[in-house]
Design an enzyme around this catalytic site. Structure first.
Site, short mmCIF file in Angstrom:
data_model
loop_
_atom_site.label_atom_id
_atom_site.label_comp_id
_atom_site.label_asym_id
_atom_site.label_seq_id
_atom_site.Cartn_x
_atom_site.Cartn_y
_atom_site.Cartn_z
N GLY A 1 122.90 -68.95 -14.70
CA GLY A 1 123.07 -67.47 -15.02
C GLY A 1 124.66 -66.97 -14.66
O GLY A 1 125.11 -67.75 -13.85
N CYS A 2 124.72 -65.77 -14.99
CA CYS A 2 126.18 -65.31 -14.99
C CYS A 2 126.44 -64.80 -13.65
O CYS A 2 127.45 -65.42 -13.09
CB CYS A 2 126.62 -64.14 -16.06
N HIS A 3 125.68 -63.98 -12.94
CA HIS A 3 126.16 -63.90 -11.71
C HIS A 3 125.90 -64.71 -10.66
O HIS A 3 126.72 -64.90 -9.90
CB HIS A 3 124.85 -62.64 -11.05
N SER B 1 126.70 -67.98 -11.42
CA SER B 1 127.52 -68.62 -11.63
C SER B 1 128.97 -68.54 -10.43
O SER B 1 129.48 -68.99 -9.77
CB SER B 1 128.21 -68.62 -12.85
#
Length: 307
Positions: free
Chosen positions: A113-115, A117
């Site tokens: 996931g972006c957050h 990462s």
């Protein structure tokens, strides 16, 4: 020629993958018409014909796609939340110790996931090195562009008559039940979830994840943290930089349009700020997925990426 199918190519993550791969001579893209892209039989055939498939789908649809591909030899990279803490799947953050080798040998890869990462890039090395204890109480402040919210959110933000409340940053995940928390805990080996404050702001792409630390919670010095990051991220698409200073500011948009990540350490000896900056659709989604595909293919990890 590697055959690739993007299941969910109409979404923001799928579109960025398609854009990056479209210019590559070593990739043959398998596509379905708009009439067939949700047809189970057509998707099954496309999955079976592909060497590598990207799943850019909601969780339930991603689980269905894996079932559709169960009798195929297709290697799958899933960008949904569905399999990120499943031990049978490799976690697609190759810069974590041991993950690059596991990804290369796997046929099932869960894209981060972006957050998550940003958080994992900062915290996992510290726990692994013993610089913070697994039971440390952490907080995380994460600022993101609106493209991470998908087509509906993009349409809301790009509407000329949008609600005036969208002109300012907006906090969400208010119940502390954000879907990225499970992988943040699992991949960092933490005993407890951090107090997590995600914020979406009126800019398209970019991300800035900050984890504050007090010196009392650190088993070592700030210089020990910097030295660890320099060594840990000597290779790959995550790079350590000594406190980049943009006139006393650090922009969340500094890596917009790119597929790599920068981490740094700011603050002072008592109050420390660990900061990760990247593009929410780059190293936070599509760029990471293509990096994982490159590892599977045994080519340079940066092939087709903007770094």
């Amino acid at each position: 020629m590697t055959k690739v199918f993007i299941d969910g190519s109409a979404g923001t993550t799928g579109l960025r993958i398609y854009e990056r791969l479209g210019a590559r001579a070593d990739i043959e893209l398998i596509s379905l018409s708009d009439e067939l892209r949700k047809d189970a039989n057509a998707r099954r055939e496309a999955l079976a014909a592909a060497d590598i498939a990207f799943l850019c789908l909601p969780d339930a649809a991603a689980i269905e796609a894996v079932e559709l591909a169960q009798n195929a030899n297709t290697r799958i990279i899933d960008t949904s939340t569905a399999h990120r803490t499943n031990p049978a799947w490799a976690y697609g953050f190759p810069e974590l110790r041991g993950q690059r080798e596991r990804i290369a040998a796997s046929d099932r890869i869960a894209n981060p996931g972006c957050h998550a990462s940003g958080f994992v890039s900062l915290v996992a090395p510290l726990v692994q090195a013993g610089l913070i204890a697994p039971d440390t109480s952490l907080t995380c402040f994460s600022l993101t562009g609106y493209t991470g919210g998908g087509k509906k959110m993009i349409a809301e933000y790009e509407d000329a008559a949008r609600d005036v409340l969208l002109d300012a940053p907006r906090m969400y995940g208010l119940t502390q039940q954000h879907k990225h928390l499970r992988e943040m805990v699992a991949l960092c080996g933490l005993d407890n979830a951090p107090a997590f404050c995600p914020i979406v702001a009126p800019f398209a792409c970019g991300m800035e994840v900050t984890v504050p630390l007090f010196a009392k919670d650190l088993r070592g010095s700030v210089e020990d943290v910097r030295a660890l990051y320099r060594d840990y991220y000597a290779t790959g698409l995550v790079r350590y930089a000594d406190a980049p200073d943009e006139g006393g500011f650090m922009s969340a948009g500094a890596f917009a349009g790119r597929d790599d990540m920068q981490i740094t350490v700011a603050g002072n000896d008592e109050r420390i700020l660990l900061v990760s900056r990247f593009d929410n659709l780059g190293k936070g989604a599509s760029g990471a997925a293509i990096q994982n595909m490159n590892i599977l293919l045994g080519v340079d990890e940066t092939t087709g990426l903007v770094v």
